[in-house]
Design an enzyme around this catalytic site. Sequence first.
Site, PDB file in Angstrom:
ATOM      1  CB  CYS A   2      -0.933   0.018   1.200  1.00 32.72           C
ATOM      2  SG  CYS A   2      -0.130  -0.317   2.760  1.00 32.72           S
ATOM      3  NE  ARG A  27      -1.460   3.311   5.329  1.00 30.60           N
ATOM      4  CZ  ARG A  27      -2.259   3.559   4.305  1.00 30.60           C
ATOM      5  NH1 ARG A  27      -1.998   3.009   3.125  1.00 30.60           N
ATOM      6  NH2 ARG A  27      -3.298   4.347   4.425  1.00 30.60           N
ATOM      7  CD1 TRP A  74       5.110  -5.026   5.242  1.00 30.60           C
ATOM      8  CD2 TRP A  74       3.521  -6.286   4.308  1.00 30.60           C
ATOM      9  NE1 TRP A  74       4.981  -6.162   5.995  1.00 30.60           N
ATOM     10  CE2 TRP A  74       4.017  -6.961   5.453  1.00 30.60           C
ATOM     11  CE3 TRP A  74       2.513  -6.898   3.561  1.00 30.60           C
ATOM     12  CZ2 TRP A  74       3.535  -8.191   5.855  1.00 30.60           C
ATOM     13  CZ3 TRP A  74       2.038  -8.133   3.962  1.00 30.60           C
ATOM     14  CH2 TRP A  74       2.548  -8.767   5.092  1.00 30.60           C
ATOM     15  CG  ASN A  98      -1.696   0.637  -2.807  1.00 31.28           C
ATOM     16  OD1 ASN A  98      -0.499   0.515  -3.026  1.00 31.28           O
ATOM     17  ND2 ASN A  98      -2.236   1.744  -2.314  1.00 31.28           N
ATOM     18  N   GLY A  99      -2.930  -3.744  -3.283  1.00 29.55           N
ATOM     19  CA  GLY A  99      -3.911  -4.817  -3.311  1.00 29.55           C
ATOM     20  C   GLY A  99      -3.303  -6.143  -3.696  1.00 29.55           C
ATOM     21  CD  GLU A 482     -13.361  -7.519  19.250  1.00 29.21           C
ATOM     22  OE1 GLU A 482     -13.587  -6.474  18.613  1.00 29.21           O
ATOM     23  OE2 GLU A 482     -13.792  -7.698  20.410  1.00 29.21           O
ATOM     24  CE  LYS A 486     -15.665  -5.037  16.982  1.00 26.89           C
ATOM     25  NZ  LYS A 486     -15.996  -5.252  18.397  1.00 26.89           N
ATOM     26  CD  GLU A 489     -19.982  -5.091  19.389  1.00 26.01           C
ATOM     27  OE1 GLU A 489     -19.965  -4.191  20.249  1.00 26.01           O
ATOM     28  OE2 GLU A 489     -19.021  -5.322  18.627  1.00 26.01           O
ATOM     29  CG  HIS A 505     -14.058 -30.781  27.436  1.00 22.61           C
ATOM     30  ND1 HIS A 505     -13.917 -31.958  28.146  1.00 22.61           N
ATOM     31  CD2 HIS A 505     -12.811 -30.471  26.983  1.00 22.61           C
ATOM     32  CE1 HIS A 505     -12.649 -32.340  28.136  1.00 22.61           C
ATOM     33  NE2 HIS A 505     -11.962 -31.451  27.433  1.00 22.61           N
ATOM     34  CE  LYS A 604     -16.912   3.914  19.652  1.00 18.55           C
ATOM     35  NZ  LYS A 604     -16.468   2.661  19.028  1.00 18.55           N
TER      36      LYS A 604
END
Length: 609
Positions: A2, A27, A74, A98-99, A482, A486, A489, A505, A604
């Site tokens: 990127c 980055r 990167w 990028n991508g 997490e 998400k 939520e 178990h 929030k």
Amino acid sequence: MCGIVGAIADRDVVPVLIDGLKRLEYRGYDSAGIALVADGDVSRVRRTGRVAEMEAAALAGGMQASLGIGHTRWATHGGVTEANAHPHISHGVALVHNGIIENHEQQRARLQQLGYAFESQTDTEVIAHLIHHYLKSGDDLLGALQRAVKELHGAYALAVVSRKEPHRIVVARMGCPLLVGLGEGENFVASDVSAIVQATRRVIFLEEGDTAEVTRESVRVFDADDAPVEREVHLSDVSLASLELGPYRHFMQKEIHEQPRAIGDTLEAIIDAAAFEPELFGKDARELLAGVEGVQILACGTSFYAGSVARYWIEAISGLPCSVEIASEYRYRQAVANPRHLVVTISQSGETLDTMEALKYARSLGHDLTLSICNVPESAIPRASRLVFYTRAGAEIGVASTKAFTTQLVGLFALAATLAKLNGRLDGDKEAGYIEALRHLPGSVQHALNLEPQIASWAERFAPRQHALFLGRGVHYPIALEGALKLKEISYIHAEAYPAGELKHGPLALVDAEMPVVVIAPNDNLLEKVKSNMQEVRARGGELFVFTDADSNFGESEGVHVIRTPRHVGVLSPIVHTIPVQLLAYHTALARGTDVDKPRNLAKAVTVE
């Protein structure tokens, strides 16, 4: 990969390109390059390492031009070498990308049959050759780009120049941000407004499937059907940028994509110092942290899961015992206090009532060593704490926390390393290794973001479901938690997370063909155990959706879907593997038509009990 910047002007654009690349370097890229069109030819300079090394080479060569493109990379496809660095050139056509192009191998084989020779290992080089191929058939540069992108599968932001058309840049966008900056007698392209803010604040955010032609005097934009289209001009204001959607559909999507920048900003002081210094946490931190005998973390929701990851880090790296509790539970039980334990509270807003009250309770028990990890300066919890680490995520508007979570993890990792250093458990080599890993972390997160088109296709399968199971082991178990949170939520799908070893178990009773099972399976020391747990699911007819690394040595099969990041990033892997579960939740909610930024029944900042 990127970081794109391009410029066309009646002045030398090399300083603009280099300045833009420096602004994108937060980055953590591993190579950089620019390509210029002047005097009927394309010149290029590329270097591995920092932008400064490429800058020195460009200045030494006296490079000047009024048209050019630049890139920071990167590494994904192909190692960190100058040959793999961008821009890539094919017979006078230069481009930056990028991508990830998913069908690059098929395109490479086809182009080799057409006589094209490849100099790199990248997926990007195929695009340069493909555009040149269509130029040979009679298309102009814009037409060749528009034909080429229709044959690409994956994500891309592209900026292309040609020695035969020295008066324009052509660009394309799919899955990766790209914008056009408007000047007076000059125009710009960039993947991030920060790259061109020194030249203009007037920008056009390209939309999915757009292509555009950029000259000194004009900008023409075309939609995915190549039809001319008008895109709104925005006036960028850095102080207001976090309050504007830009090219995104929702603030949650925007904030997911802001994570490389947020992480880079949060890391700035650490990277600049090239060390884990106690002063990161306050002027008195060296004295206060020196005698710490253990850590108690208090938090709610997503912040609690950040603390759960930190427990693994703190115990493994610093050798100190660490416990993590939900703040609303801790405040109502008869806790046994150890005044030599550091109490860490985590809150995005700094106003979370349960966490604030838990901190007050801890202090009433004699806990004087307190540290807040927070995103909002001067909020209540930091003011009530002796030490503070401010994350630099910027304003987070979406109710479902994303960039706040990953920047909290950065702060918690820094705490683990700092405590280890104070305890004599972090030697110079290991510290340098952690710093280097952190420097590359934003780039690793950006690569995970580039997987969005693949993850979006999974979301179509999830959207009709009513239940889902998430599995992880060790430090990745909290990431499974997490991910389940998400999904609950914002999509309202019932989701649970378990340590993968707990399947037999009890939770295995839930598994059938209607229960999608998401597995966090990086290539770490528990991978073989996770594979065994996956076999337990398949034996019961369960469908697996696996997030793993390129070197994990297993592939897709019937009932097993796999998405890979290109390389395992070691101890920081939980941060990188957070991104796919965020994107899965977002795109599933999108497919279900829920209110992504304002999910029902939630707020929030939770300032009530």
